[in-house]
Enzyme design. Sequence first.
Site, PDB file in Angstrom:
ATOM      1  N   SER A 156      54.527  18.442 -15.599  1.00  0.00           N
ATOM      2  CA  SER A 156      53.570  18.797 -16.649  1.00  0.00           C
ATOM      3  C   SER A 156      52.365  17.878 -16.530  1.00  0.00           C
ATOM      4  CB  SER A 156      54.224  18.578 -18.022  1.00  0.00           C
ATOM      5  OG  SER A 156      53.252  18.566 -19.048  1.00  0.00           O
ATOM      6  N   TYR A 169      58.931  14.179 -25.099  1.00  0.00           N
ATOM      7  CA  TYR A 169      58.527  15.067 -23.994  1.00  0.00           C
ATOM      8  C   TYR A 169      57.703  14.299 -22.952  1.00  0.00           C
ATOM      9  CZ  TYR A 169      56.670  19.291 -21.702  1.00  0.00           C
ATOM     10  OH  TYR A 169      56.328  20.269 -20.788  1.00  0.00           O
TER      11      TYR A 169
HETATM   12  P1  NAD Z   1      60.311  28.583 -21.678  1.00  0.00           P
HETATM   13  O1  NAD Z   1      60.864  28.124 -22.977  1.00  0.00           O
HETATM   14  O2  NAD Z   1      59.969  30.022 -21.516  1.00  0.00           O
HETATM   15  O3  NAD Z   1      61.297  28.223 -20.480  1.00  0.00           O
HETATM   16  C1  NAD Z   1      62.178  27.143 -20.472  1.00  0.00           C
HETATM   17  C2  NAD Z   1      63.472  27.635 -19.873  1.00  0.00           C
HETATM   18  O4  NAD Z   1      64.363  26.538 -19.712  1.00  0.00           O
HETATM   19  C3  NAD Z   1      64.163  28.675 -20.770  1.00  0.00           C
HETATM   20  O5  NAD Z   1      64.577  29.771 -19.976  1.00  0.00           O
HETATM   21  C4  NAD Z   1      65.360  27.914 -21.319  1.00  0.00           C
HETATM   22  O6  NAD Z   1      66.472  28.746 -21.569  1.00  0.00           O
HETATM   23  C5  NAD Z   1      65.625  26.960 -20.176  1.00  0.00           C
HETATM   24  N1  NAD Z   1      66.392  25.795 -20.597  1.00  0.00           N
HETATM   25  C6  NAD Z   1      66.114  24.924 -21.608  1.00  0.00           C
HETATM   26  N2  NAD Z   1      67.077  23.988 -21.680  1.00  0.00           N
HETATM   27  C7  NAD Z   1      67.970  24.273 -20.697  1.00  0.00           C
HETATM   28  C8  NAD Z   1      69.175  23.677 -20.269  1.00  0.00           C
HETATM   29  N3  NAD Z   1      69.655  22.587 -20.883  1.00  0.00           N
HETATM   30  N4  NAD Z   1      69.822  24.229 -19.221  1.00  0.00           N
HETATM   31  C9  NAD Z   1      69.355  25.335 -18.600  1.00  0.00           C
HETATM   32  N5  NAD Z   1      68.207  25.945 -18.966  1.00  0.00           N
HETATM   33  C10 NAD Z   1      67.542  25.423 -20.006  1.00  0.00           C
HETATM   34  O7  NAD Z   1      59.052  27.638 -21.417  1.00  0.00           O
HETATM   35  P2  NAD Z   1      58.223  27.361 -20.076  1.00  0.00           P
HETATM   36  O8  NAD Z   1      56.870  27.031 -20.528  1.00  0.00           O
HETATM   37  O9  NAD Z   1      58.410  28.436 -19.090  1.00  0.00           O
HETATM   38  O10 NAD Z   1      58.888  26.015 -19.547  1.00  0.00           O
HETATM   39  C11 NAD Z   1      59.365  25.845 -18.227  1.00  0.00           C
HETATM   40  C12 NAD Z   1      59.027  24.462 -17.718  1.00  0.00           C
HETATM   41  O11 NAD Z   1      57.606  24.339 -17.627  1.00  0.00           O
HETATM   42  C13 NAD Z   1      59.488  23.314 -18.611  1.00  0.00           C
HETATM   43  O12 NAD Z   1      60.011  22.271 -17.802  1.00  0.00           O
HETATM   44  C14 NAD Z   1      58.207  22.866 -19.274  1.00  0.00           C
HETATM   45  O13 NAD Z   1      58.253  21.510 -19.650  1.00  0.00           O
HETATM   46  C15 NAD Z   1      57.217  23.104 -18.172  1.00  0.00           C
HETATM   47  N6  NAD Z   1      55.818  23.168 -18.621  1.00  0.00           N
HETATM   48  C16 NAD Z   1      55.376  24.220 -19.394  1.00  0.00           C
HETATM   49  C17 NAD Z   1      54.044  24.239 -19.778  1.00  0.00           C
HETATM   50  C18 NAD Z   1      53.475  25.369 -20.611  1.00  0.00           C
HETATM   51  O14 NAD Z   1      52.317  25.252 -21.050  1.00  0.00           O
HETATM   52  N7  NAD Z   1      54.189  26.458 -20.839  1.00  0.00           N
HETATM   53  C19 NAD Z   1      53.182  23.214 -19.405  1.00  0.00           C
HETATM   54  C20 NAD Z   1      53.669  22.164 -18.626  1.00  0.00           C
HETATM   55  C21 NAD Z   1      54.993  22.164 -18.241  1.00  0.00           C
END
Ligand code: NAD
Length: 271
Positions: A156, A169
Amino acid sequence: MASTDLHSLHGQTALVTGSSSGIGEAIAVELARAGADIIVNYRGSADSAKGTVDSVEALGRRAVAVQADVSVEADVIAMFDQAEAALGPLDIVVSNAGLQRDSAIADMSLDDWNTVISTNLTGGFLVGREAIRRFRKKGLREDVSRSLGKLLFDNSVHQRIPWAFRVNYAASKGGLRLLMESLAQEVAHEKIRVNAVAPGAIATAINQSEREKPGGLDAMLKLIPYGRIGEPADIGRVAAFLVSDAADYITGQTLFTDGGMTLYPEFRGNG
Ligand code: NAD
């Protein structure tokens, strides 16, 4: 020898954690578009993984859904066992699963802290460790890739930018950065590449409430010089590049994919 199309992932198998939604789903789909078969990891119900499995299969690739909580050691080991039993040895592992539990420091419970650290950081350790073990057992397959294995973390911009009211986070992502870099240093001589993609604001469930509250979207856009919120596929395409032989000389690096968020736009003409 590996394919002459250095972007091709044909003949390779990838596991993507947390790929039933959001960025993980887009990574699974873009890896499949490049030719990989996919293990779709989900945590909750099997139904949640169906959309990703269908999208991968529609691209003519194989997809198998495997349940596991990445913060639980036994789950992670069982997930790799099931993945290999279903689709054979893994060439690519993407540690993407992550979550937020936001609150002001004085109100942050130990459970809020532990939940985020155990998923985002310990989960990265458990998945990364198992990936390295399995890559070593598989050995080099020069017919499909120049690299013995590719491990990619979804980090991130908050591996670099401090984030008030979300210290759990930011700490998890800052820790993940040095986990990734240290691991890359440890295994590079084995021809295992370890990298990260660092998204800015991408439209997914993780920030839906923030985007949908009054003024929320505008506040986010002020932080993004490129003038739009990212789409999950923006990250999926970068992931597909980083795990391909087109990126064969890249290891231990983070590719910020954030529309310029880490350029600190508030300093433009100020400060
Ligand atoms: P999201 O909530 O759609 O996806 C997160 C996924 O992780 C979900 O499918 C959830 O079921 C799964 N998950 C959570 N805890 C888990 C566990 N203990 N075991 C297995 N699966 C688990 O959100 P996203 O934005 O797609 O997030 C994905 C990644 O991207 C994360 O690591 C997040 O920190 C990172 N990220 C997202 C953004 C953003 O703006 N969306 C920005 C920077 C980083």
